[in-house]
Enzyme design. Structure first.
Site, PDB file in Angstrom:
ATOM      1  N   GLN A 250      73.329 -49.005 -54.494  1.00 28.57           N
ATOM      2  CA  GLN A 250      73.961 -48.204 -53.469  1.00 28.57           C
ATOM      3  C   GLN A 250      73.510 -48.551 -52.049  1.00 28.57           C
ATOM      4  OE1 GLN A 250      71.604 -44.605 -55.242  1.00 28.57           O
ATOM      5  NE2 GLN A 250      71.437 -43.903 -53.097  1.00 28.57           N
TER       6      GLN A 250
ATOM      7  N   HIS B 168      62.468 -32.485 -51.747  1.00 31.64           N
ATOM      8  CA  HIS B 168      62.669 -32.569 -53.177  1.00 31.64           C
ATOM      9  C   HIS B 168      62.004 -31.766 -54.023  1.00 31.64           C
ATOM     10  CE1 HIS B 168      62.720 -37.109 -51.283  1.00 31.64           C
ATOM     11  NE2 HIS B 168      63.984 -37.070 -52.080  1.00 31.64           N
TER      12      HIS B 168
ATOM     13  N   ASP C 227      59.180 -31.945 -48.975  1.00 31.55           N
ATOM     14  CA  ASP C 227      59.196 -30.601 -49.500  1.00 31.55           C
ATOM     15  C   ASP C 227      61.020 -30.405 -49.968  1.00 31.55           C
ATOM     16  OD1 ASP C 227      56.884 -30.332 -48.620  1.00 31.55           O
ATOM     17  OD2 ASP C 227      56.863 -28.850 -47.274  1.00 31.55           O
TER      18      ASP C 227
ATOM     19  N   SER D 247      63.439 -38.901 -46.611  1.00 27.24           N
ATOM     20  CA  SER D 247      62.690 -40.107 -46.687  1.00 27.24           C
ATOM     21  C   SER D 247      62.510 -41.047 -45.490  1.00 27.24           C
ATOM     22  CB  SER D 247      62.714 -40.555 -48.171  1.00 27.24           C
ATOM     23  OG  SER D 247      62.869 -39.778 -49.191  1.00 27.24           O
TER      24      SER D 247
END
Ligand code: PAF
Length: 283
Positions: free
Chosen positions: A65, A41, A39, A191
């Site tokens: 990264q 994102h 949510d 995530s």
């Protein structure tokens, strides 16, 4: 059911798709992501719609990264669910390049920024991180040439780094920060939360609760050093391995000695088991 967004995976097809969007005089918002969408994102997508007529979401798990010991290989990849969410959110275009499209053989460039990227905090514990982020975000900006780009405030230092880069390099994109979306118990959506065991998930909101308590005490005029030391102790006592719990100037990220030194942001990073969580809050 809305129509799924167009998905493009090669640079020529991205170029064509962007030309088609632009031909209709669209303004374009870019939401860069690594997928595993939640949510937080989707809040970026909803904000994007308020700032532009077309929304492009990039999904690319960016290897540069991640340090070799980090979770690039196991980072959650949930393509089908992501596409369903982006369909529901009526996104216009999904840019989903492969690693060899973003970093073809012979690729030898890196965007390195100073200022917030060298302020300590994440940079101290993940020295490779911002170079990877600025390089990939710089490429995404060059490929999509958006009018605006949206980033979550959860990665607060990243937001400042990307904002600085876009201004310094005259990239012509306005970077917009979007407030953190939290679970009901306060845990910032991420995530990486899927890595948490049931017990760890129950302990995880300690970070937010501790920051909230510290912010309240600072607003009441308590001593900064004492408040931060108490917070660090609480986080350690809850079983976290603390990387940092710091009060910084909210704009420059410079260290501060007192709340009088500026608008203050509290920032935390800590491991619970092997999962590293970050969070932040304004005072
Ligand atoms: O915040 C992220 O998901 C990533 O760091 C980003 C900005 C998409 C760059 O890979």
């Amino acid at each position: 059911m809305p129509r799924p967004p167009a998905v493009v995976r090669t640079l020529p097809s991205l170029r064509r798709a962007m030309e088609t969007l632009r031909a209709r005089r669209a303004t374009v918002a870019l939401v860069p992501t690594m997928g595993a969408l939640h949510d937080g994102h989707l809040a970026l997508v909803h904000q994007a719609k308020r700032h532009a007529s077309k929304v492009v979401v990039s999904i690319f798990v960016n290897p540069t990264q991640f340090a070799p010991h980090e979770d690039f290989g196991s980072y959650p990849r949930t393509w089908k669910a992501d596409l369903a969410k982006l369909t529901e959110a009526r996104v216009d275009l999904v840019w989903n390049p492969g690693v060899s499209t973003m970093y073809p053989p012979g690729f030898a460039s890196r965007i390195l920024t100073e200022g917030p990227a060298q302020a300590g905090l994440e940079d101290r514990f993940r020295p490779h991180f911002f170079g990877g982020v600025t390089t990939v975000v710089g490429k995404l900006f060059a490929q999509c040439r958006p009018d605006v780009a949206l980033f979550g405030q959860k990665d607060y230092q990243q937001l400042k780094v990307v904002t600085r880069m876009a201004a310094d390099l005259d990239l012509g994109v306005k970077v917009i920060g979007v407030p953190i979306v939290r679970e009901r118990d306060g845990l910032a959506m991420s995530s990486r939360n899927v890595y948490l065991s049931v017990e760890q998930r129950a302990d995880a909101p300690t970070l937010y609760r501790t920051m909230k308590d510290a912010a309240r005490r600072l607003r009441n005029g308590d001593d900064l050093g004492a408040v931060m030391a108490d917070g660090a102790r609480t986080i350690g006592d809850a079983g976290f391995d603390l990387d940092y719990f710091e009060a910084r100037h909210a704009e420059t990220l410079a260290p501060i000695r007192s709340t009088k030194d500026g608008p203050v942001r509290l920032l935390v990073a800590a491991k619970i088991g092997t999962t590293r969580l970050i969070d932040n809050i304004g005072v």
